[in-house]
Design a protein around this motif. Structure first.
Motif, short mmCIF file in Angstrom:
data_model
loop_
_atom_site.label_atom_id
_atom_site.label_comp_id
_atom_site.label_asym_id
_atom_site.label_seq_id
_atom_site.Cartn_x
_atom_site.Cartn_y
_atom_site.Cartn_z
N GLN A 86 0.83 -1.20 0.00
CA GLN A 86 0.00 0.00 0.00
C GLN A 86 0.87 1.25 0.00
O GLN A 86 0.52 2.26 -0.59
N LEU A 87 2.04 1.17 0.63
CA LEU A 87 2.96 2.31 0.63
C LEU A 87 3.44 2.64 -0.78
O LEU A 87 3.56 3.80 -1.15
N VAL A 88 3.70 1.61 -1.57
CA VAL A 88 4.16 1.83 -2.94
C VAL A 88 3.04 2.43 -3.78
O VAL A 88 3.27 3.34 -4.58
N VAL A 89 1.82 1.94 -3.59
CA VAL A 89 0.69 2.51 -4.32
C VAL A 89 0.56 3.99 -3.99
O VAL A 89 0.37 4.82 -4.89
N HIS A 90 0.71 4.34 -2.74
CA HIS A 90 0.66 5.75 -2.34
C HIS A 90 1.82 6.52 -2.98
O HIS A 90 1.64 7.65 -3.47
N ALA A 91 3.01 5.92 -2.99
CA ALA A 91 4.18 6.58 -3.60
C ALA A 91 3.95 6.85 -5.08
O ALA A 91 4.37 7.89 -5.59
N LEU A 92 3.28 5.94 -5.76
CA LEU A 92 3.01 6.12 -7.18
C LEU A 92 2.00 7.23 -7.43
O LEU A 92 1.97 7.81 -8.51
N ASP A 93 1.20 7.52 -6.44
CA ASP A 93 0.12 8.49 -6.58
C ASP A 93 0.51 9.90 -6.15
O ASP A 93 -0.31 10.80 -6.18
N ASP A 107 10.05 5.47 -9.59
CA ASP A 107 10.17 6.49 -10.64
C ASP A 107 9.89 5.91 -12.02
O ASP A 107 9.19 6.52 -12.84
N ASP A 108 10.41 4.72 -12.31
CA ASP A 108 10.15 4.07 -13.61
C ASP A 108 8.67 3.79 -13.79
O ASP A 108 8.11 4.01 -14.87
N CYS A 109 8.03 3.30 -12.74
CA CYS A 109 6.59 2.99 -12.81
C CYS A 109 5.77 4.27 -13.02
O CYS A 109 4.82 4.28 -13.81
N ASP A 118 -5.11 5.04 -19.27
CA ASP A 118 -6.08 3.98 -19.04
C ASP A 118 -5.64 2.99 -17.96
O ASP A 118 -6.36 2.04 -17.67
N LEU A 119 -4.47 3.20 -17.37
CA LEU A 119 -3.97 2.31 -16.33
C LEU A 119 -4.09 2.95 -14.96
O LEU A 119 -3.94 4.16 -14.82
N SER A 120 -4.35 2.13 -13.96
CA SER A 120 -4.35 2.62 -12.58
C SER A 120 -3.75 1.54 -11.69
O SER A 120 -3.72 0.36 -12.06
N VAL A 121 -3.28 1.96 -10.55
CA VAL A 121 -2.67 1.04 -9.58
C VAL A 121 -3.43 1.18 -8.28
O VAL A 121 -3.61 2.28 -7.77
#
Length: 165
Positions: A86-93, A107-109, A118-121
């Motif tokens: 969940q921490l990574v999902v937050h980091a991506l957002d 950063d790559d993601c 059209d993509l979400s995490v």
């Protein structure tokens, strides 16, 4: 008689199975016309390897594709758990810059996600990620991967019971 009936009801209520919050957490399909990819990692501590499991399903819960990979190398728990954290999902957002050991992966993601609107995490609890969890445990040769166009036997019963058609 009324008192006995109430006592009987109380005894029956005690004998009823208790449904926990964990029992209520389950896989949910994506929007109509969309696909959902679930991912899980499995560390093999002391064996210098890790396994990834990936399962793609459609809006009806039908298995579309699956993959598992067993790779040589030492990875940290943080790196492995980045697949379902969940921490990574937050980091991506967020726009934050992360200096953690997985900062370059985040950063790559982010870059790839910015290219595809059209993509979400999303993060899902492990109880709703059973298919990917099992896929990570399907036997696989080291430094190799398995590609499935139909679910392996290990997943079939779980997929059917989790989201019957």
């Amino acid at each position: 008689m009324g008192g006995e009936a109430n006592k009987c009801k109380e005894r029956l209520n005690i004998m009823q199975p208790v449904t926990t919050v964990q029992d209520q957490i389950m896989w949910h399909p994506p929007d109509i016309g969309a696909y959902k990819l679930n991912v899980d990692a499995s560390l093999h501590i002391g064996e210098c390897m890790f396994t990834l499991g990936l399962v793609v399903r459609d809006d009806r819960g039908q298995f579309i594709r699956g993959n598992n990979m067993r790779l040589a190398g030492e990875v940290s728990v943080m790196e492995a758990e980045a697949t379902d954290s969940q921490l990574v999902v937050h980091a991506l957002d967020t726009e934050n810059v992360y200096q953690l050991e997985v900062g370059h992966i985040i950063d790559d993601c982010k870059e790839k996600l910015n290219e595809r609107a059209d993509l979400s995490v999303l993060h899902v609890k492990k109880q709703a990620n059973k298919a990917a969890h099992l896929m990570a445990r399907v036997p696989c040769l080291l430094n190799n991967y398995n590609y499935f166009i139909s679910p392996p036997d290990l997943l079939f019963e779980m997929l059917t019971s989790e989201f019957p058609t």
